[in-house]
Design an enzyme around this catalytic site. Sequence first.
Site, mmCIF file in Angstrom:
data_model
loop_
_atom_site.group_PDB
_atom_site.id
_atom_site.type_symbol
_atom_site.label_atom_id
_atom_site.label_comp_id
_atom_site.label_asym_id
_atom_site.label_seq_id
_atom_site.Cartn_x
_atom_site.Cartn_y
_atom_site.Cartn_z
ATOM 1 N N ASN A 10 0.912 -1.426 -0.186
ATOM 2 C CA ASN A 10 -0.053 0.001 0.016
ATOM 3 C C ASN A 10 0.907 1.209 0.084
ATOM 4 O OD1 ASN A 10 -1.795 2.174 0.368
ATOM 5 N ND2 ASN A 10 -2.130 1.422 2.570
ATOM 6 N N LYS A 12 0.234 4.335 -0.214
ATOM 7 C CA LYS A 12 -0.607 5.534 0.487
ATOM 8 C C LYS A 12 -0.263 6.591 -0.386
ATOM 9 C CE LYS A 12 0.187 3.063 4.733
ATOM 10 N NZ LYS A 12 0.174 3.342 6.181
ATOM 11 N N GLU A 98 -6.565 4.802 7.811
ATOM 12 C CA GLU A 98 -6.235 6.361 7.549
ATOM 13 C C GLU A 98 -7.537 6.820 7.214
ATOM 14 O OE1 GLU A 98 -2.622 5.503 5.483
ATOM 15 O OE2 GLU A 98 -1.824 4.974 7.516
ATOM 16 N N GLU A 168 -4.922 -4.810 10.514
ATOM 17 C CA GLU A 168 -4.102 -3.833 10.679
ATOM 18 C C GLU A 168 -4.276 -3.118 12.046
ATOM 19 O OE1 GLU A 168 -2.168 -2.785 6.766
ATOM 20 O OE2 GLU A 168 -3.538 -1.470 7.131
ATOM 21 N N GLY A 174 3.051 2.344 10.635
ATOM 22 C CA GLY A 174 4.072 3.396 10.297
ATOM 23 C C GLY A 174 4.792 3.799 11.730
HETATM 24 P P1 13P Z 1 3.527 0.283 7.492
HETATM 25 O O1 13P Z 1 3.977 -0.801 6.792
HETATM 26 O O2 13P Z 1 4.267 1.635 6.942
HETATM 27 O O3 13P Z 1 3.365 0.393 9.110
HETATM 28 O O4 13P Z 1 1.903 0.543 7.189
HETATM 29 C C1 13P Z 1 1.133 -0.639 7.077
HETATM 30 C C2 13P Z 1 -0.251 -0.233 6.430
HETATM 31 O O5 13P Z 1 -0.654 0.872 6.657
HETATM 32 C C3 13P Z 1 -0.449 -0.814 5.256
HETATM 33 O O6 13P Z 1 -1.821 -0.573 4.734
#
Ligand code: 13P
Length: 246
Positions: A10, A12, A98, A168, A174
Site C-alpha cells: 500500500n 498510500k 487512515e 492492521e 508506520g
Molecule cells: P507500514 O508498513 O508503513 O506500517 O503501513 C502499514 C499499512 O498501513 C499498510 O496498509
Amino acid sequence: MSKKIYLYGNWKMNMTAAETKKFFDEFSGVYKPADDLEVGVFSPFTSLWALAEGAKKCNVVFGAQNVYFEEKGAFTGEVSIPMLKEIGVKYVILGHSERRHIFGESDEMIAKKVKAVLDAGMIPVLCYGEKLEERESGNTFTVMERQLKSAIKDLTADEISKIIYAYEPVWAIGTGKSATSEQAQEVCEWSRKLIANPNVVILYGGSVKGSNAKELLSMKDIDGALVGGASLKPASFLEIYTAYKN
Ligand code: 13P
C-alpha cells in the site's frame, strides 16, 4: 507445497506516475515470480495508469486505495468504480485506518463500498483493526467485531469468501513497532472464525519488514502482509518474501 503468500504494498500518498515507472523498471530486474507468491501494489489514483503498465509487465496484481460507491454524478473529488475498471483495476483497498480515522469514513460507508466493489466483480481488500487505547482498555475484539460484521452483514457467503481481509492494528502502522506474531495470529485466527469461513485470505499489516517477516508470515492464520513503508522500494518490499522463505 508451502502456503501461498500474499505480499501486497500500500503506497498510500506516495509515488508519482514517474516514480511508479521508475519503481517497475527496477522491480522487473529483481523480481523472481514464484508459485507460492502473489505480489500486489496499490497506488494513488493519479499513478494508476503507470501502475497498470508496470504491474502487467511484471505479472503482479494491482489496485486502488479507495473508491466511491456511486457510479457517477455530483460527488466532487471522488472516483467511481467504472473509472477504475477502465484502467483495468480489479482490487481496491477499503476501510484502511487512515480512511477511517483521518477522513472519518464510517462503518456504514465502508460497507456500501465493499458491496459496490463486489457487485462490480472486483475484490475488496478490507482493512480493520483497533487503536492503542482500544487494545489497552480490553476492547480490541469488540471494535473489530463491529468493523467486520458491519462490512459483511448483508453479503452472501460467496461474496464474503471473495474479500481479502487485512488486520492492521492502528498502533502498529508506520510506527516501526509491529504486533508480535502471537498477537497477530490471535486476531487472524479469531477473524477467520467470525467470518465463518476457514479459507478466506487474511493479511497482517503494520510495520512489516524483512526483519520481522519470517515470524509473522509463518503463523498459521496469516496468509500474507499488507506493507506500507517497506513497499516503496523493490528491494525492501521483496526482502519480506525472501526473509520468510529463508
Ligand atoms: P507500514 O508498513 O508503513 O506500517 O503501513 C502499514 C499499512 O498501513 C499498510 O496498509
